[in-house]
Every structure is written in structure tokens, then in C-alpha cells.
Design an enzyme around this catalytic site. Sequence first.
Site, PDB file in Angstrom:
ATOM      1  N   GLU A 274      49.405  71.634  51.564  1.00 45.22           N
ATOM      2  CA  GLU A 274      48.486  71.085  50.551  1.00 45.22           C
ATOM      3  C   GLU A 274      49.073  69.747  50.103  1.00 45.22           C
ATOM      4  OE1 GLU A 274      45.786  72.578  49.735  1.00 45.22           O
ATOM      5  OE2 GLU A 274      46.070  74.748  49.839  1.00 45.22           O
ATOM      6  N   CYS A 308      46.106  66.674  42.287  1.00 48.93           N
ATOM      7  CA  CYS A 308      45.837  66.240  43.666  1.00 48.93           C
ATOM      8  C   CYS A 308      44.348  66.030  43.920  1.00 48.93           C
ATOM      9  CB  CYS A 308      46.450  67.205  44.672  1.00 48.93           C
ATOM     10  SG  CYS A 308      45.947  68.899  44.428  1.00 48.93           S
TER      11      CYS A 308
END
Length: 500
Positions: A274, A308
Amino acid sequence: MPSGVEFARPHTHFKCNHLTKEISVSTYPSLHLLIGGEQLSGGERKTEDVIDPATGETLGSVVHATSDDLDLALSNAAEGFAIWRATPPEQRSAVLTKAAALMRERIGVIAETLTREQGKTLAEAKGETMYGAMLFEFYAGECKRIYGRTMVRPAGKRAEVRYEPVGPVAAFAPWNFPVINIVRKVGGPVAAGCSVIVKPSEETPASALATVQCLLDAGLPANVAQVVFGVPDDVSRHLLGSPVIRKLSFTGSTSVGKHLAKLAAEDLKRTTMELGGHGPVLVFEDADIDKALDVMAPNAFRNAGQVCVSPTRFIIEEPVFEKFRDGFIERIKDLKVGNGLEDGVDMGPMANSRGPDQIERMVKDAVTQGATLHTGGERIGNQGYFYAPTVLSEIPEDAEIMNEEPFGPVALLNRYAGETEMIAEANRLPYGLAAYAWSNDPVRQERIASQIEAGMVAVNSGGVSAVDMPFGGVKWSGHGHEDGHEGVMACLVAKSVHVG
Ligand code: NAD
């Protein structure tokens, strides 16, 4: 002080500036490694200070694992895997359900610890802890839904596909969501029947320890989930160098992700990565502009932009550019920045000293290259890591901030001629994590959803994450998923069994 931004001066002794009374805070917990259920510290182990980003004060000392500690964690993980893979799903589910209940019970202390070591507001910290509990609950249900397949074969023959846990997982979690990221890193493996050694960020150790402790107190065998800290590269090389570990799970920057993927490849370990993003937000003339502004303007400053999936590049159709820009500035001008523990604060400090340094450099570079700075653009206060909510527009495409993840409280507003140019801009970068689009045309909504290169797309919404939906990216934003059915599948391997 930047014009229009109210700043609640962060106080060294947790005073509420408007009430002039002490904020009651629980004691910051003592820190340790968690290996085989033992809380290890002291001896020859090195330590590292944990800093309160709102005050710059030292909260505690995180303990670094020695090489022997890491070996002990590895042998425990091997034993834990043998036990846990043979544990029926109902039992695994019961542990996850109980852990979720404990997280809800402990939400006050966990959230406060999170705010103190990471900086986000208490309301955000509570929301994050609640999401963590919901994800444990979702995984509790999901681990009872790991199915195989049986093929049609002539009588006396059988062919079936089974899904088995991949093995011990080495997981590395960052500091921006120190609770959710631990739940993601540990919950999926535990649901699937794996053991896991997690290395949280050394900057936010207490939230991680509190989260894993919920699992242990819920009855998880102590060698199934363990927590280590250290020099990140030393720990990852040690763990990934061991044949015990069968999977790497990492959340963090693309550059570190590429480095770890290479280490994992040496032993052909599976990976879930990720990584970074640079969230495009497409705003079309046919959108409900006020709604888009009400949702997206505050969203850009959640967790001081250290998200993010943060909306970063606002790609605005020419006819509504001025309206959107002015409405955006209007909505953020009253954001109150201060210690996340204080009432009424909308945005806390950045989590570490690297944050304001990076944003300052990127904003300066953009302005030097011709961008317009509307608000913010400077640090605030003389203690902690505060940076003012910042809005830039008309930013040249070559500016660093248009190409590298800013990971801070800054929104970039640019105008584009129409849909073709807007989609091209959204897809221009090598990142592909979250993307957002605002349009009331259902045909266009469908075109956008299919043409944007991203792992997650939100149309007329600011949310891309839900416990039952896969969370992950494409291109340089990584591969594999957490959350959702896919979060458990990522910790399983298929086995084909042929009989007769
Ligand atoms: P970083 O990549 O150095 O660190 C991110 C995390 O990875 C930290 O928790 C760190 O402890 C860990 N890490 C670093 N090197 C490692 C290694 N060799 N082995 C194992 N773990 C390692 O980044 P940073 O300075 O903390 O932040 C820089 C940028 O990273 C940010 O500006 C942002 O772009 C990105 N980032 C992204 C996320 C995300 O959620 N995708 C989270 C944190 C940081």
C-alpha cells in the site's frame, strides 16, 4: 499567523487556551516489544525518543529489538502459525469479535494516546479507533466465509480448490494511521489463520501496542501476533531474510516499497504493498459545486493532509474554476489549528519534523515557479510541527508538488478545458491510489469510473474506504488489498487437490 486561519497556540502543559484549564490526559504508556506475549524492554536494547508533535516534548522511549529478539519472534511466529492455521474459523472469529469489543471499551485511552503521539484531533483519533473495531468485526465474519470450489468429475474422482493461510507474515506499518494500519496489517492475517510479526512506526508505538493488546486480551495465542521496533531497514532485512516469513505487507512511501519488494523477491515471498498517492479530484461544470466544496475542502486537511488517499490535485473545469477556488478558500479560512487534544481544533500538527520541512520546500518551489499562494504557506507557532492549511492555484505542471506526494495540508487547484484534458491530467502521474470526481451526469460518472487509473474512485463522495470494500492501489501506488473480502484472500494461497 497566516491570514484568515485561527490558530490555537499549542501549550506545553496541555492547557486549553480558551478555558485556561488543564486538559486531563492519561499517562503515556510505558513501551516495550511484544514477543510471545512477553513485554520485553531494558537490558542491552537501544531506545529512541517518542515525540509529541504538538509540543516537541518527549513522551517516552521506544525499545529496539536486538537480533536475538527478532530471532525469538521468528521462531514464535513459526509455532504460532502451526497452532493458528489448525484453529477452527469460529474460534478465530470469536477472538476478532472480542478484540473489537475491547477496542470500543478502550476507545478513550487509545484515541488519546494516538493524538498525543501522532497529532491528529481527538475526534479523528476516536473515528480511527472505531473504524479499527469495525474492521476487526468485519474480518470476524469474513473468516467464516473462506470457501473452496469442487469441480465436476466422473464418479470416483474428485478435484477441489482449497484456500490455505499463506504462512507467517512480516508487516510494516506507518505513523499516519497508527491504529487502522495495525488492524489492517494484523487483522487480515489473523482472520486467514496466519501468524504475523508487525513493526509499527517507531514514531507511534503506543497506539500499535494498545491495538495488538486488544487481540491478546481477547484470547489470541501470544505467538500469533507480535510487535517489534528498531531501525526499520535492519528489522525488515532480518525478517525478510528468514525463510519463516512467507509474506510481506507494507504501507508507506513508494520508494521504500520498491526497496522492500526487491528484498521479498529474493525469497519469492508474496507481497501486499500500500504505497503513496497523489489524489486527483475532477470537478465538472455540471457538478453540485457547493456540495463538492462542503465535502472536499475539509477532507483535504484531515489528519493535516497526511493521508495516502488525500484529495490533492483539484482538476477543475474552466467555467467553474473561479467559483470553486473562491468557495474553497472561504471554507477553510476558519479552520482552527492547534493541539489535537483541545476542544474545537479542526487540524493538529504534522506528525514529525520531516512534514513541515517537506511542505515548506514544495510550496516555495511551486511559488517560485509561478503558482499563486492564496492562504497558508508557512509554519505556525514556535513549538511542535504545525503548518498552516495552504491553498495554491495555477501551479505549473513541472513543480515538484504537482508530481510528488505532498503528504501535508496543501490543496492544489488548477483549471482545465474539459473532460479529455481532465482525465489525462488525473492519469498523468505514475500513482494510482484514490481518485474523486464530481459530476451530475450519470453517463460521465460511468466514463470517469472506468477511465481513471486508480484502485479506488469516489463519485460525488469524499469517501473511498469502507471495511467491506478492498483498499489498495495500482501503478506505483502498489498492489494487493486490505479490508473487504480481498483483505483476507490476500493472506491465503490456493491449493488444487486431485483425487482418483
Ligand atoms: P518512509 O517511507 O521513510 O517511512 C514510511 C514508513 O515506512 C515508516 O513507518 C517507516 O518506519 C517505514 N520504513 C522506512 N524504511 C523502511 C524499511 N527499510 N523497512 C521497513 N519499514 C521502513 O517515509 P516517511 O519519511 O515516514 O514519509 C515520507 C513519505 O512517505 C510521505 O511524505 C508519504 O509520501 C509517504 N507515506 C505514505 C504513507 C501511506 O499511507 N501510503 C504513510 C507514510 C508515509
